[in-house]
Write a protein that holds these residues in place. Structure first.
Motif, PDB file in Angstrom:
ATOM      1  N   VAL A  30       0.847  -1.196   0.000  1.00 19.35           N
ATOM      2  CA  VAL A  30       0.000   0.000   0.000  1.00 19.35           C
ATOM      3  C   VAL A  30       0.882   1.245   0.000  1.00 19.35           C
ATOM      4  O   VAL A  30       1.765   1.402   0.840  1.00 19.35           O
ATOM      5  N   VAL A  31       0.642   2.127  -0.966  1.00 20.27           N
ATOM      6  CA  VAL A  31       1.356   3.396  -1.047  1.00 20.27           C
ATOM      7  C   VAL A  31       0.492   4.488  -0.427  1.00 20.27           C
ATOM      8  O   VAL A  31       0.976   5.308   0.347  1.00 20.27           O
ATOM      9  N   GLU A  32      -0.787   4.480  -0.785  1.00 16.98           N
ATOM     10  CA  GLU A  32      -1.712   5.493  -0.284  1.00 16.98           C
ATOM     11  C   GLU A  32      -3.057   4.806  -0.027  1.00 16.98           C
ATOM     12  O   GLU A  32      -3.669   4.269  -0.945  1.00 16.98           O
ATOM     13  N   ALA A  33      -3.488   4.823   1.229  1.00 17.09           N
ATOM     14  CA  ALA A  33      -4.754   4.177   1.592  1.00 17.09           C
ATOM     15  C   ALA A  33      -5.918   5.024   1.115  1.00 17.09           C
ATOM     16  O   ALA A  33      -5.854   6.254   1.102  1.00 17.09           O
ATOM     17  N   ALA A  34      -7.006   4.357   0.729  1.00 12.41           N
ATOM     18  CA  ALA A  34      -8.217   5.054   0.306  1.00 12.41           C
ATOM     19  C   ALA A  34      -8.859   5.686   1.533  1.00 12.41           C
ATOM     20  O   ALA A  34      -8.912   5.078   2.598  1.00 12.41           O
ATOM     21  N   ASN A  35      -9.350   6.890   1.388  1.00 14.02           N
ATOM     22  CA  ASN A  35      -9.991   7.583   2.496  1.00 14.02           C
ATOM     23  C   ASN A  35     -11.421   7.078   2.610  1.00 14.02           C
ATOM     24  O   ASN A  35     -12.231   7.289   1.717  1.00 14.02           O
TER      25      ASN A  35
END
Length: 85
Positions: free
Chosen positions: A75-80
């Motif tokens: 995971v680079v950027e988690a979904a908000n």
């Protein structure tokens, strides 16, 4: 039987750690937790022969995303998940 846990969720931006697409990033479109596989946008493309139909009268060869095992993803950027009110 309980559903297995996974560190990746739909909508997350992930980095591919292994395989032919190593180093590429994409967005998770779909998860199959039972088989621990994810469908990532633009990753693990395969070519599939398509017969002519009303939608595609010429037929031919199309490229589709294939699933990749979650152990090969980071995971680079988690979904908000918070919704704006």
């Amino acid at each position: 039987m309980t559903q297995p846990k996974c560190h990746i969720h739909t909508g997350d931006k992930v980095l591919v750690l292994a395989g032919k697409d190593r180093g590429k990033e994409g967005k998770v479109l779909q998860l199959n937790l039972k088989q621990q596989r994810a469908l990532v946008e633009g990753i693990n493309l395969i070519k599939k022969a398509v017969r002519p139909s009303e939608e595609n009268p010429e037929g031919g060869v199309t490229e589709l995303e294939s699933s990749i095992h979650v152990s090969n993803l980071k995971v680079v950027e988690a979904a908000n998940k918070k919704e704006a009110k």
